[in-house]
Design an enzyme around this catalytic site. Structure first.
Site, PDB file in Angstrom:
ATOM      1  N   ARG A  66      40.450 -21.945  22.535  1.00  0.00           N
ATOM      2  CA  ARG A  66      40.529 -20.275  22.615  1.00  0.00           C
ATOM      3  C   ARG A  66      41.657 -20.095  21.844  1.00  0.00           C
ATOM      4  O   ARG A  66      41.730 -19.086  21.096  1.00  0.00           O
ATOM      5  CB  ARG A  66      40.691 -19.945  23.918  1.00  0.00           C
ATOM      6  CG  ARG A  66      39.329 -19.961  24.748  1.00  0.00           C
ATOM      7  CD  ARG A  66      39.570 -19.756  26.104  1.00  0.00           C
ATOM      8  NE  ARG A  66      40.476 -20.650  27.013  1.00  0.00           N
ATOM      9  CZ  ARG A  66      40.766 -20.755  28.196  1.00  0.00           C
ATOM     10  NH1 ARG A  66      40.030 -19.818  29.093  1.00  0.00           N
ATOM     11  NH2 ARG A  66      41.384 -21.541  28.707  1.00  0.00           N
ATOM     12  N   GLY A  67      42.908 -20.946  21.926  1.00  0.00           N
ATOM     13  CA  GLY A  67      43.993 -20.469  21.063  1.00  0.00           C
ATOM     14  C   GLY A  67      43.760 -20.424  19.522  1.00  0.00           C
ATOM     15  O   GLY A  67      44.238 -19.746  18.907  1.00  0.00           O
ATOM     16  N   PRO A 109      50.221 -14.749  34.872  1.00  0.00           N
ATOM     17  CA  PRO A 109      51.605 -14.625  34.339  1.00  0.00           C
ATOM     18  C   PRO A 109      51.930 -15.567  32.942  1.00  0.00           C
ATOM     19  O   PRO A 109      51.420 -16.574  32.822  1.00  0.00           O
ATOM     20  CB  PRO A 109      52.472 -15.199  35.428  1.00  0.00           C
ATOM     21  CG  PRO A 109      51.543 -15.077  36.745  1.00  0.00           C
ATOM     22  CD  PRO A 109      50.321 -15.565  36.096  1.00  0.00           C
ATOM     23  N   ASP A 257      14.699 -24.582  43.782  1.00  0.00           N
ATOM     24  CA  ASP A 257      14.972 -26.115  43.689  1.00  0.00           C
ATOM     25  C   ASP A 257      15.813 -26.591  44.711  1.00  0.00           C
ATOM     26  O   ASP A 257      15.474 -27.569  45.340  1.00  0.00           O
ATOM     27  CB  ASP A 257      15.618 -26.244  42.079  1.00  0.00           C
ATOM     28  CG  ASP A 257      16.079 -27.748  41.995  1.00  0.00           C
ATOM     29  OD1 ASP A 257      14.915 -28.553  41.833  1.00  0.00           O
ATOM     30  OD2 ASP A 257      17.160 -28.137  41.968  1.00  0.00           O
ATOM     31  N   SER A 260      14.003 -27.093  48.047  1.00  0.00           N
ATOM     32  CA  SER A 260      12.596 -28.006  47.845  1.00  0.00           C
ATOM     33  C   SER A 260      13.024 -29.370  47.802  1.00  0.00           C
ATOM     34  O   SER A 260      14.066 -29.735  47.153  1.00  0.00           O
ATOM     35  CB  SER A 260      11.916 -27.492  46.693  1.00  0.00           C
ATOM     36  OG  SER A 260      11.041 -28.441  46.201  1.00  0.00           O
ATOM     37  N   TYR A 364      -1.857 -12.969  36.367  1.00  0.00           N
ATOM     38  CA  TYR A 364      -1.410 -12.525  35.100  1.00  0.00           C
ATOM     39  C   TYR A 364      -2.448 -12.655  33.953  1.00  0.00           C
ATOM     40  O   TYR A 364      -2.018 -12.500  32.610  1.00  0.00           O
ATOM     41  CB  TYR A 364      -0.227 -13.191  34.734  1.00  0.00           C
ATOM     42  CG  TYR A 364       1.246 -13.046  35.651  1.00  0.00           C
ATOM     43  CD1 TYR A 364       2.199 -11.912  34.884  1.00  0.00           C
ATOM     44  CD2 TYR A 364       1.577 -13.446  36.579  1.00  0.00           C
ATOM     45  CE1 TYR A 364       3.274 -11.463  35.588  1.00  0.00           C
ATOM     46  CE2 TYR A 364       2.568 -13.158  37.351  1.00  0.00           C
ATOM     47  CZ  TYR A 364       3.443 -12.190  36.666  1.00  0.00           C
ATOM     48  OH  TYR A 364       4.566 -12.007  37.297  1.00  0.00           O
ATOM     49  N   HIS A 761      17.265 -34.696  33.485  1.00  0.00           N
ATOM     50  CA  HIS A 761      17.919 -36.074  34.170  1.00  0.00           C
ATOM     51  C   HIS A 761      19.385 -35.755  34.148  1.00  0.00           C
ATOM     52  O   HIS A 761      19.973 -35.173  33.148  1.00  0.00           O
ATOM     53  CB  HIS A 761      17.588 -37.374  33.193  1.00  0.00           C
ATOM     54  CG  HIS A 761      16.380 -37.892  33.434  1.00  0.00           C
ATOM     55  ND1 HIS A 761      15.623 -38.397  32.358  1.00  0.00           N
ATOM     56  CD2 HIS A 761      15.403 -37.467  34.631  1.00  0.00           C
ATOM     57  CE1 HIS A 761      14.405 -38.697  32.824  1.00  0.00           C
ATOM     58  NE2 HIS A 761      14.367 -38.175  33.996  1.00  0.00           N
ATOM     59  N   ALA A 783      20.338 -51.211  12.810  1.00  0.00           N
ATOM     60  CA  ALA A 783      20.581 -52.535  13.635  1.00  0.00           C
ATOM     61  C   ALA A 783      19.365 -53.549  13.333  1.00  0.00           C
ATOM     62  O   ALA A 783      19.560 -54.381  13.598  1.00  0.00           O
ATOM     63  CB  ALA A 783      20.800 -52.379  14.896  1.00  0.00           C
ATOM     64  N   GLY A 784      18.190 -52.624  13.003  1.00  0.00           N
ATOM     65  CA  GLY A 784      17.158 -53.759  12.862  1.00  0.00           C
ATOM     66  C   GLY A 784      15.999 -53.420  13.790  1.00  0.00           C
ATOM     67  O   GLY A 784      14.659 -54.058  14.065  1.00  0.00           O
TER      68      GLY A 784
END
Length: 1102
Positions: A66-67, A109, A257, A260, A364, A761, A783-784
């Site tokens: 932020r600075g 402060p 969530d 459950s 809906y 995950h 790497a193959g």
């Protein structure tokens, strides 16, 4: 999701409240939070220091540096703070790629200090332990701290001392500041551990002669530890990353969530976007997002989310309607698409979850058609064919374009269709129905010849035919070398003789394992026993093919392992709260060398302790947060591989030549499908779990596969987050891994998003550039390893590598051998609609099977919303009608007036005698109820029948009285022992006043009152008593309320409904008498002699 960022204010509150250090921590709790709605006058009263001190103001929205961005107002008075605030609040700001609005600010402060008093400290978690970083030059210009800082690793389960801090970290700090900093850093580390932080950074920390000042702070905590830290944390709010708004719908889904056992996640990325997803599975949800972004849809992707873990119909309905509501708020010129995707489920009943989605689509359908929404569905798993059928039907009935596909279609093919990159087939090929796999067409229960159990190209070894029960001393040499001796982990986890203990009463998973064992032609079931601490030792019934067998269930693990020395695998379905303790206990038994931990949401600190002990004991851990693993022809963990139809369709009953390892359980089943369609099948597959610290790593399993002769090629499905895939790169370069490796890391879309997205995950989040899926895929390619361009091409790459191995003779495909047939369970056959059976019971008043209890077709929430009261509920359950309000009130009045009539009546007397004999409530109540009949309390039905018959036959009241006298019968409902025409029963009077005022007609009551005039003229106590009044008034109610035909009203009287009013009402009084006797502590009742007349026969001589 485990590691979640908290606001600076929350982090400092935790620190100030709970840190324990000899260092003087200054400015404790001296901060004020302000927003556009803040009342500054009130703020000044609550924080008077704002008026007297110089101040600092800064946004508190998870913004880094932020600075440097000019987002900190320094050394201001309160007026200056307000002016700075006005200039910045609600202003759009760009931080990196993210654009967001500044809303929340923190005032503290101002601490004047020279640069040399600024320091940097950071603690963060890794698999091995917690790293403490310290640099003697903190502040805005701290630079690359990873390169410059002093570093100390505190291993898992070890403590940090002030001596270590001073020696390792504070080498460049002035001597006079070392004691203060050492004490503070140790206190900070202890706070970090106690409150389950995963990341804690302070920059700068200022040390002056007055003490320690914490200026800027950033932190993450392990949200899964809420059940441990709730008392210290309180209610924590987790702010969204900067650049993304916090939407109420996200909070709603997060609340669902939390309540459950399933997993429900929703993140809104662009609410105006045209591409919406509703994906089942944490891994699959990332793959779909990747594919959408790969095909150019990143700017139009509206949301990320997933539902998994077998949510109920109601939960999927709530989830689906939330998404449908969001996507039908703004129109898009090109219309919108909804992708309802998913991998092949392991245990979720697809048809059941789709019912909830179908309900939402029907609700809906108007807005969906108005917004020109097209829906694409792809799913597999238990009962998926029925789910797809129902989804297709709703498309036809509503007119909404819905395209459905099953496992015959590549998982992400529907994304290309939805985005116009590939044609939509008119009639997609459908795989055989579940029943085609499971029903025995030959009508033979005989098991076919033993199926192939070795790999296609792996000769059988003698160890494959060892007897099932072996102690460790009897295991083959390979197993002895790797079965946990001296900390070495087994290279072969499962054999055809592997025996397991299942922790938890997971009968469905156990039956699935036994069915798998049976189709693999195992000699014995793989489950030797179960452990369930909440019941005593007993036996549980399961099917082994056609016959039933009993599996022992033990109350504790010690008894189970003692009685089953052949067991070397534990499958733990323990909850997230008990998984840690039960796993640590299980590792104390040397015979256990593999543990699968299924639970999701175990705190990371506990997982790391499990990993450390497992490494010491030589135990292989699969999980946490996993479905498990499978070794075709040998063994499967719990629900891995799904139900039998998928086991057979993916040919998991016999081994192939391809081994895989993935994080996602759902995606592991998708790999089973892809591998079975492109190669000779799976040799072994393991899902290591989605947590940041899985018990075993990709490399652990890749090395096992490298050293297993039957494995000819290896597949790794990695994902964003962590650096484990780089070890595979190293192994390939160094020649340790020589077999072909096909690898793809999911999560490539993350680099395209403007703000950070936490995927399904817990470990799927990149904390640095090297952890992104794009970086790891490129490193593997360099790497193959064989790396496709996208997940869409994964199957093609696998097939190409496999075909090359067949061409050069490395793999020699073998002839298929059909597996034995396993009978289908009755419950599943019924679910599939293959059988029918007459029900043992029928009911038409209540249904408790759904998400909500239903009384006679009325949801319980509606019952309370309509304020139906007890009378209304009784009307629903007894009469299957929603009765008028006055009828409900009358029923309640009847219950009130019949509730009790003192202790002297026979029913109350019996109840009291029973209670004083020490009997329980139910026994005492039953004793009183058994006295109800024609002579006591049972006159309601009889009175209703007698008066109705007389009235309906046209008898005059006088004729009715004379006939009853002539027949020698009592008129039921007439007469009272105490009350009379001169001393009326007020209960009757109250009811009479109400009935006359509210009932539309009182023909039978008027008839009964005319009879009363005749009987009381003969004897004043022959009044219409309360039983009689309720009986005749109820007949008027049933006949005249408009809710019943005459025949229906008469039937309710005939079947005894009215006596139920007395039974229900008087039960309240009987219970009252029981409680009264217990409260008064009355002893055993014995009837006094002087109240008994002894009339014995006189003595007669012979």
């Amino acid at each position: 999701m485990s590691a979640k960022a908290i606001s600076e204010q929350t982090g400092k509150e935790f620190l100030y409240k709970h840190i324990c250090t000899s260092a003087a921590v200054q400015n404790r709790f001296r901060y004020a939070s302000v927003t556009a709605e803040t009342d500054w006058e009130r703020l000044s009263r609550e924080h008077p220091w704002l008026l007297t001190e110089r101040l600092v103001i800064k946004p508190d929205q998870l913004i880094k540096r932020r600075g440097k961005l000019g987002l900190v107002g320094i050394n201001l008075d309160l007026h200056g703070v307000r002016e700075w605030f006005k200039a910045h609040v609600m202003r759009e700001t760009t931080v990196g790629k993210a654009k967001g609005v500044l809303k929340n600010f923190l005032i503290e402060p101002f601490v004047p200090h020279p640069q040399e008093e600024e320091f940097y400290v950071c603690i963060y978690a890794t698999r091995e332990g917690d790293h403490v970083l310290f640099h003697h030059e903190g502040g805005v210009e701290v630079g690359d701290v990873d390169a410059k800082a002093q570093r100390l690793l505190v291993a898992v389960d070890e403590k940090l001392s002030e001596e270590q801090v001073t020696e390792k970290l504070l080498t460049h700090v002035p001597d006079e500041k070392k004691p203060v900093l050492a004490s503070f850093i140790v206190g900070l580390f202890n706070l970090y551990e106690d409150l389950y932080f995963t990341y804690l950074e302070i920059n700068p920390i200022v040390v002056t002669k007055d003490g320690v000042y914490v200026l800027d702070m950033a932190a993450k905590i392990d949200a899964t530890a809420d059940y441990i830290c709730k008392a210290k944390w309180g209610d924590v709010e987790f702010p969204p990353p900067f650049g993304r708004e916090a939407y109420p719908e996200e909070a709603y889904i997060a609340d669902l969530d939390a309540k459950s056992g399933a997993s429900l996640k929703l993140t809104l990325l662009n609410p105006r976007g045209r591409i919406w997803t509703m994906v089942a599975g944490g891994g699959a949800s990332v793959v779909y997002s990747d594919t959408i972004c790969d095909l150019g849809g990143v700017d139009e992707l509206a949301n990320y989310g997933e539902y998994s873990g077998a949510p109920s119909e109601q939960q999927t309905y709530d989830y689906a309607k939330t998404i449908l509501s969001l996507m039908t708020r703004e129109k898009h010129t090109q219309g919108k698409v909804l992708i309802i995707g998913g991998s092949i489920a392991n245990f979720t009943n697809v048809a059941a979850t789709f019912k909830g989605i179908v309900r939402a689509i029907k609700d809906y359908q108007g807005p969906l058609k108005e917004h020109e929404v097209t829906i694409f569905v792809r799913r597999g798993g238990p009962n998926y064919q029925e789910g797809l059928r129902v989804m297709g039907e709703v498309g036809k009935t509503t007119g909404i374009p819905i395209h459905v596909f099953g496992t015959e279609t590549h998982m992400t093919a529907i994304v290309g269709m939805a985005l116009g990159h590939r044609p939509i087939p008119n009639q997609p090929p459908m795989d055989a129905h579940t029943a085609n796999f499971l029903l025995n067409a030959s009508n033979s229960a005989v098991t076919p010849a033993t199926t192939r159990t070795a790999s296609f190209s792996d000769p059988k070894t003698s160890s494959e035919f060892n007897p099932a029960k072996k102690s460790k001393a009897d295991l083959p040499a390979e197993a002895q070398a790797s079965a946990g001796c001296n900390g070495a982990k087994p290279m072969t986890l499962f054999r055809k003789q592997t025996k397991a203990i299942v922790w938890g009463m997971q009968t469905r998973a156990v039956q699935g394992m036994m069915d798998f064992d049976y189709v693999c032609s195992r000699d014995e079931p793989s489950v030797a026993a179960m452990v369930y601490p909440f019941t005593g030792d007993h036996k549980q019934k399961f099917y082994w093919g056609h016959k039933e067998i009993l599996v022992p269930v033990y109350k504790n693990m010690a008894d189970a392992v003692k009685k089953h020395p052949e067991v070397d695998v534990l499958i733990s379905f323990a909850s997230l709260r008990s998984a840690f303790d039960s796993t640590m206990e299980s590792m104390q038994y040397p015979q256990i060398h593999t543990i699968a931990i299924i639970a999701e949401g175990i705190p990371e600190a506990q997982t790391r302790k499990i990993i450390k002990m497992a490494d010491q004991k030589g135990v292989s851990i699969i999980g946490p947060a996993t479905v498990g693993g499978i070794k075709p022809g040998c063994f499967k963990i719990g629900n891995t591989g799904g139900m039998l139809d998928n086991i057979l369709a993916s040919k998991l009953y016999r081994p192939g030549s391809v081994a895989y390892v993935s994080r996602s359980g759902g995606m592991s089943n998708e790999l089973n499908n892809i591998i079975s369609r492109t190669t000779d099948g799976v040799f072994e597959g393991v899902a290591i779990g989605g947590d940041r610290y899985p018990g075993s790593t990709f490399m652990d399993h890749v090395l096992r596969y490298q050293d297993t002769p039957g494995v000819k090629m290896i597949i790794v499905l990695g994902e964003i987050g962590g650096t484990e895939e780089y070890k595979i790169c190293q192994g390939i370069r160094e020649g340790r891994i020589t077999k072909p490796v096909v690898c793809w890391c999911i999560g490539t879309c993350a680099t395209m998003f403007a703000s950070e997205v936490q995927f399904g995950h817990a470990g799927a989040c990149a904390n640095q550039a090297s952890e992104t899926a794009v970086a790891k895929n490129q490193a593997l390619r360099d790497a193959g390893a064989y790396v496709p361009k996208s997940f869409d091409e994964l199957g093609e790459v696998i097939k190409t590598v496999y075909d090359d191995l067949v061409a050069n003779g490395t793999i020699v495909p073998a002839q298929e051998v059909p597996p034995p047939t396993v009978p289908m369970d009755y419950s599943w056959a019924r679910e599939l609609g293959l059988i029918r059976k007459p029900a043992s019971f029928m009911t038409s008043i209540c249904d408790e099977r759904g998400q909500e209890l239903i009384y006679a077709g009325m949801p319980i929430t509606e019952v309370f919303k309509e304020e139906m009261g007890l009378g209304g509920v009784l009307g629903l359950l007894w009469f299957q009608r929603r009765l008028p309000r006055y009828a409900c009130q009358f029923i309640e009045m009847c219950l009130m007036v019949t509730a009790d009539h003192g202790p002297a009546v026979s029913g109350a007397h019996n109840t009291i005698v029973c209670a004083r004999a020490g009997k329980d409530l139910i026994s005492s109540l039953t004793s009183g109820l058994l006295t109800i009949g024609d002579r006591f309390g049972g006159a309601l039905d009889a009175a209703a029948k007698q008066f109705s018959k007389a009235f309906d036959s046209g008898m005059l009241p006088m004729e009715f009285v004379n006939k009853m006298k002539k027949d020698g019968k009592l008129i039921m409902g007439i007469g009272h022992r105490v009350k009379s025409i001169n001393n009326p029963d007020m209960r009757v009077q109250i009811l009479k006043d109400f009935v006359k005022q509210h009932f539309p007609s009182t023909q039978l009551l008027d008839y009964a009152l005319d009879v009363e005039k005749i009987t009381t003229s003969k004897k004043p106590n022959l009044i219409l008593n309360v039983d009689g009044f309720i009986g005749v008034a109820f007949v008027d109610l049933l006949r005249m309320c408009g809710g019943f035909t005459r025949d229906e009203a008469d039937e309710f009287v005939e079947i005894g409904a009215l006596n139920g009013i007395f039974v229900l009402g008087r039960s309240m009084g009987f219970i009252g008498h029981y409680l009264d006797q217990k409260r008064l502590k009355q002893g055993l009742y014995r009837h006094p002699w002087d109240d008994i007349s002894y009339v014995l026969p006189e003595h007669m001589s012979m």
